[in-house]
Scaffold this active site. Structure first.
Site, PDB file in Angstrom:
ATOM      1  N   THR A  78       1.615  -3.207   2.532  1.00 17.07           N
ATOM      2  CA  THR A  78       1.735  -4.204   3.599  1.00 17.07           C
ATOM      3  C   THR A  78       2.409  -3.509   4.775  1.00 17.07           C
ATOM      4  OG1 THR A  78       3.811  -5.011   2.625  1.00 17.07           O
ATOM      5  CG2 THR A  78       1.828  -6.267   2.117  1.00 17.07           C
ATOM      6  N   GLY A  79       1.984  -3.856   5.970  1.00 12.03           N
ATOM      7  CA  GLY A  79       2.500  -3.170   7.144  1.00 12.03           C
ATOM      8  C   GLY A  79       3.801  -3.778   7.646  1.00 12.03           C
ATOM      9  N   SER A 106       1.736   1.632   3.422  1.00 18.01           N
ATOM     10  CA  SER A 106       0.678   1.306   4.384  1.00 18.01           C
ATOM     11  C   SER A 106       0.611   2.301   5.533  1.00 18.01           C
ATOM     12  CB  SER A 106       0.956  -0.091   4.962  1.00 18.01           C
ATOM     13  OG  SER A 106       0.157  -0.336   6.102  1.00 18.01           O
ATOM     14  N   GLN A 128      -1.786   4.332   1.517  1.00 14.49           N
ATOM     15  CA  GLN A 128      -2.918   3.470   1.922  1.00 14.49           C
ATOM     16  C   GLN A 128      -3.388   3.888   3.293  1.00 14.49           C
ATOM     17  OE1 GLN A 128      -2.511   0.759   4.496  1.00 14.49           O
ATOM     18  NE2 GLN A 128      -4.745   0.668   4.523  1.00 14.49           N
ATOM     19  N   TYR A 130      -5.911   3.363   6.577  1.00 16.56           N
ATOM     20  CA  TYR A 130      -6.882   2.693   7.443  1.00 16.56           C
ATOM     21  C   TYR A 130      -7.557   3.794   8.247  1.00 16.56           C
ATOM     22  CZ  TYR A 130      -5.135  -2.138   6.901  1.00 16.56           C
ATOM     23  OH  TYR A 130      -4.802  -3.375   6.434  1.00 16.56           O
ATOM     24  N   THR A 156      -8.574   1.492   2.407  1.00 17.87           N
ATOM     25  CA  THR A 156      -8.872   0.055   2.493  1.00 17.87           C
ATOM     26  C   THR A 156     -10.231  -0.125   3.157  1.00 17.87           C
ATOM     27  OG1 THR A 156      -6.540  -0.500   2.590  1.00 17.87           O
ATOM     28  CG2 THR A 156      -8.065  -2.146   3.456  1.00 17.87           C
ATOM     29  N   LYS A 224      -9.761   0.147  -1.897  1.00 20.49           N
ATOM     30  CA  LYS A 224      -9.090  -1.164  -1.969  1.00 20.49           C
ATOM     31  C   LYS A 224      -9.922  -2.186  -1.215  1.00 20.49           C
ATOM     32  CE  LYS A 224      -4.783  -3.487  -0.581  1.00 20.49           C
ATOM     33  NZ  LYS A 224      -5.119  -4.275   0.591  1.00 20.49           N
ATOM     34  N   HIS A 248      -7.599  -8.819   0.244  1.00 13.93           N
ATOM     35  CA  HIS A 248      -6.579  -8.627   1.282  1.00 13.93           C
ATOM     36  C   HIS A 248      -5.638  -9.832   1.356  1.00 13.93           C
ATOM     37  CE1 HIS A 248      -6.280  -5.421   4.477  1.00 13.93           C
ATOM     38  NE2 HIS A 248      -5.320  -6.225   4.907  1.00 13.93           N
ATOM     39  N   ASP A 279      -5.072  -6.972  -6.825  1.00 22.28           N
ATOM     40  CA  ASP A 279      -3.991  -7.661  -6.117  1.00 22.28           C
ATOM     41  C   ASP A 279      -4.497  -8.986  -5.592  1.00 22.28           C
ATOM     42  OD1 ASP A 279      -5.053  -7.547  -3.453  1.00 22.28           O
ATOM     43  OD2 ASP A 279      -4.031  -5.673  -3.026  1.00 22.28           O
ATOM     44  N   GLY A 280      -3.545  -9.880  -5.275  1.00 22.85           N
ATOM     45  CA  GLY A 280      -3.895 -11.196  -4.729  1.00 22.85           C
ATOM     46  C   GLY A 280      -3.481 -12.316  -5.647  1.00 22.85           C
ATOM     47  N   GLY A 281      -2.408 -13.006  -5.270  1.00 27.39           N
ATOM     48  CA  GLY A 281      -2.021 -14.223  -5.990  1.00 27.39           C
ATOM     49  C   GLY A 281      -1.153 -14.014  -7.207  1.00 27.39           C
ATOM     50  N   GLY A 302       1.739  -8.231  -2.874  1.00 29.85           N
ATOM     51  CA  GLY A 302       1.899  -8.116  -1.425  1.00 29.85           C
ATOM     52  C   GLY A 302       3.052  -8.951  -0.927  1.00 29.85           C
ATOM     53  N   ARG A 303       2.799 -10.224  -0.688  1.00 30.97           N
ATOM     54  CA  ARG A 303       3.808 -11.095  -0.075  1.00 30.97           C
ATOM     55  C   ARG A 303       5.127 -11.173  -0.838  1.00 30.97           C
ATOM     56  NH1 ARG A 303      -1.169 -13.368   0.658  1.00 30.97           N
ATOM     57  NH2 ARG A 303      -1.826 -13.719   2.807  1.00 30.97           N
TER      58      ARG A 303
HETATM   59  C1  LIG Z   1       1.937  -9.145   5.811  1.00 27.01           C
HETATM   60  C2  LIG Z   1       0.844  -8.404   5.149  1.00 27.01           C
HETATM   61  C3  LIG Z   1       0.482  -7.146   5.625  1.00 27.01           C
HETATM   62  C4  LIG Z   1      -0.526  -6.438   4.982  1.00 27.01           C
HETATM   63  N1  LIG Z   1      -0.819  -5.174   5.421  1.00 27.01           N
HETATM   64  C5  LIG Z   1      -1.754  -4.444   4.764  1.00 27.01           C
HETATM   65  C6  LIG Z   1      -2.008  -3.086   5.129  1.00 27.01           C
HETATM   66  O1  LIG Z   1      -1.370  -2.547   6.008  1.00 27.01           O
HETATM   67  N2  LIG Z   1      -2.970  -2.426   4.444  1.00 27.01           N
HETATM   68  C7  LIG Z   1      -3.702  -3.004   3.430  1.00 27.01           C
HETATM   69  O2  LIG Z   1      -4.598  -2.348   2.848  1.00 27.01           O
HETATM   70  N3  LIG Z   1      -3.457  -4.277   3.033  1.00 27.01           N
HETATM   71  C8  LIG Z   1      -2.506  -4.993   3.667  1.00 27.01           C
HETATM   72  N4  LIG Z   1      -2.228  -6.272   3.261  1.00 27.01           N
HETATM   73  C9  LIG Z   1      -2.923  -6.816   2.053  1.00 27.01           C
HETATM   74  C10 LIG Z   1      -2.120  -6.481   0.777  1.00 27.01           C
HETATM   75  O3  LIG Z   1      -2.207  -5.096   0.486  1.00 27.01           O
HETATM   76  C11 LIG Z   1      -2.639  -7.223  -0.464  1.00 27.01           C
HETATM   77  O4  LIG Z   1      -4.037  -7.030  -0.565  1.00 27.01           O
HETATM   78  C12 LIG Z   1      -2.328  -8.722  -0.481  1.00 27.01           C
HETATM   79  O5  LIG Z   1      -1.123  -8.997   0.162  1.00 27.01           O
HETATM   80  C13 LIG Z   1      -2.241  -9.211  -1.943  1.00 27.01           C
HETATM   81  O6  LIG Z   1      -2.052 -10.586  -1.979  1.00 27.01           O
HETATM   82  P1  LIG Z   1      -0.638 -11.281  -2.260  1.00 27.01           P
HETATM   83  O7  LIG Z   1       0.077 -11.267  -0.963  1.00 27.01           O
HETATM   84  O8  LIG Z   1      -1.027 -12.649  -2.719  1.00 27.01           O
HETATM   85  O9  LIG Z   1       0.096 -10.493  -3.341  1.00 27.01           O
HETATM   86  C14 LIG Z   1      -1.219  -7.009   3.880  1.00 27.01           C
HETATM   87  C15 LIG Z   1      -0.852  -8.275   3.413  1.00 27.01           C
HETATM   88  C16 LIG Z   1       0.175  -8.973   4.024  1.00 27.01           C
HETATM   89  C17 LIG Z   1       0.572 -10.308   3.476  1.00 27.01           C
END
Ligand SMILES: Cc1cc2nc3c(=O)[nH]c(=O)nc-3n(C[C@H](O)[C@H](O)[C@H](O)COP(=O)(O)O)c2cc1C
Length: 423
Positions: A78-79, A106, A128, A130, A156, A224, A248, A279-281, A302-303
């Site tokens: 996450t950034g 990130s 990670q 971009y 990604t 990803k 994402h 990832d996710g949830g 992530g969050r």
């Molecule tokens: C604030 C924020 C910034 C993120 N920045 C990036 C990033 O820079 N690169 C990337 O591949 N995914 C990014 N993501 C996606 C996360 O890597 C991840 O896929 C996602 O947060 C997983 O879901 P979750 O928040 O429910 O755990 C970001 C997500 C959030 C919430």
């Protein structure tokens, strides 16, 4: 307030952050359908515990890309961590090192890669990436990450353009105005440029470009954002080393499947040739168990990491990770899935016994179509709860829309358990 689960951190983080920072972290794309479904989909899956097994020793350790981690839980990229805590990614790196897990850093980190590595030199880190329009910059950045000891390159693929995030548009969020993205310039330029522009991500990236990335680095490449069997098969064909099934966090294309619902399709397509992560949830130990039972080698958060960071910096992240690890350990113990042996061959053997039971897990896409929804409830803090060790069997779980097929299950347990807390 004592913080005993990840949702407690969510509620408290909200109080620590400005509205625009909270919205940036919390928000999804468009109607946030996929964001909500990432959480709700885990609640449609039920566990099938087995008892009278020796559970006196439970071992959560596993490996990813050949490196041992203390549990199959990691930090998704996450950034802009400086939005949540002044030390930003340096705090995150220290927490990940202390927890013995992998931290995917990130491209949009607000600290330099050098500072992150210096903060936690012994930690396992992946980078990670971009893809930027400038090839020279891409090469420089990847080779820099490799020389700094990052152990994998995570490309990604789901951002050919940034998703439509309504909150950020309303808030007129402009991250590049107050954040440094030092990594996107060469060291010389970094010294002379106080505030850097965020470069656009290269939308022209395609499968044939992967060979160029493979030619400039020895690092294993992980994609990803893969959600379909077609792309999973192409990933294997192009010799990548792993896939992170991800949407994402619901921030890109709204309306795609929840990550956990897309997992089976991808796992089936790769036929065990490469590692698959998710990832996710993920919000509870049970979520981790379900993802592992469906074939993920490891899950990433992530969050929840940003919530921990916003509440208490590095200590907050460590608390989040320790809660999830403990919950996962409990989930393993209560479902009868111990990993008594330290070697992987032994672990695998330990689970063969389970394969003797019938496989009751139906296709998750079908479950998603038949399940009633209450998305508002699902989005409340407390709306999600988050194992799998590497070889957890799929017959560990079922989904509630198919429980009627199972004579030994009580239909009452089929009701969705939505969170009671609001926040
Ligand atoms: C604030 C924020 C910034 C993120 N920045 C990036 C990033 O820079 N690169 C990337 O591949 N995914 C990014 N993501 C996606 C996360 O890597 C991840 O896929 C996602 O947060 C997983 O879901 P979750 O928040 O429910 O755990 C970001 C997500 C959030 C919430």
């Amino acid at each position: 307030m004592s913080l005993v689960c990840l949702e407690d951190f969510q509620a408290q983080a909200r109080e620590h952050l400005s509205k625009s920072s909270w919205d940036f972290i919390d928000g999804g794309a468009d109607d946030s359908f996929t964001l909500d479904d990432n959480i709700a989909a885990f609640k449609r899956i039920r566990l099938r515990p087995r008892f009278l097994k020796d559970m006196s020793e439970v071992d959560t350790r596993t490996t990813i890309q050949g490196k041992e981690i203390s549990a199959p839980i990691g930090i998704a990229p996450t950034g802009f961590h400086c939005l949540a805590w002044p030390d930003g990614e340096m705090s995150t790196a220290r927490a990940a090192q202390a927890a013995g897990i992998c931290y995917i850093t990130s491209t949009y980190a607000s600290c330099t890669l050098e500072d992150i590595v210096t903060a936690a030199p012994g930690g396992l880190r992946w980078f990670q990436f971009y893809v930027q329009p400038d090839r020279q910059l891409n090469k420089q950045l990847i080779q820099r990450a490799e020389s700094l000891g990052f152990k994998a390159l995570v490309i990604t693929v789901d951002v050919p353009t940034v998703g439509n995030r309504r909150h950020d548009i309303r808030n007129k969020l402009d991250l590049k105005r107050n954040l440094l993205l030092k990594d996107l310039r060469s060291p010389k330029e970094r010294d002379s440029t106080p505030h850097l522009q965020m470069s656009p991500i290269n939308p022209s990236l395609c499968w044939n470009d992967l060979s160029w990335y493979q030619s400039i680095t020895q690092l294993p490449i992980i994609l990803k954002g893969i959600l379909t069997k077609e792309d999973a098969e192409l990933a294997v064909k192009h010799n990548v080393h792993g896939i992170i099934v991800s949407n994402h966090g619901g921030r890109q294309l709204d309306g795609v499947a929840a990550s956990i619902d897309a997992l089976t399709e991808v796992v089936t397509a790769v036929k065990g040739k490469i590692e698959v992560y998710l990832d996710g949830g993920i919000r509870t130990g049970n979520d981790v168990l379900k993802a592992l039972a469906l074939g993920a080698k490891c899950v990433f958060l992530g969050r929840p990491i940003l919530w921990g960071l916003a509440c208490k910096g590095e200590h907050g992240i460590l608390e989040v990770l320790n809660i999830l690890k403990k919950e996962f350990h409990t989930s393993m113990t209560l479902t009868g899935r111990s990993l008594p042996a330290r070697s992987h061959s032994c672990r695998h053997h330990a689970f063969r016994e389970d394969e003797l039971t019938s496989r009751v897990h139906p296709p998750l896409a079908g479950a998603a179509a038949t399940e009633p929804r209450n998305l508002d409830s699902a989005r409340r803090p407390g709306g999600s709860r988050g194992l799998r060790a590497p070889e957890l069997p799929r017959n560990l779980i079922t989904t509630c829309s198919h429980l009627h097929r199972l004579p030994f299950q009580n239909a009452r347990h089929c009701q969705r358990q939505l969170p009671s807390s609001t926040g």
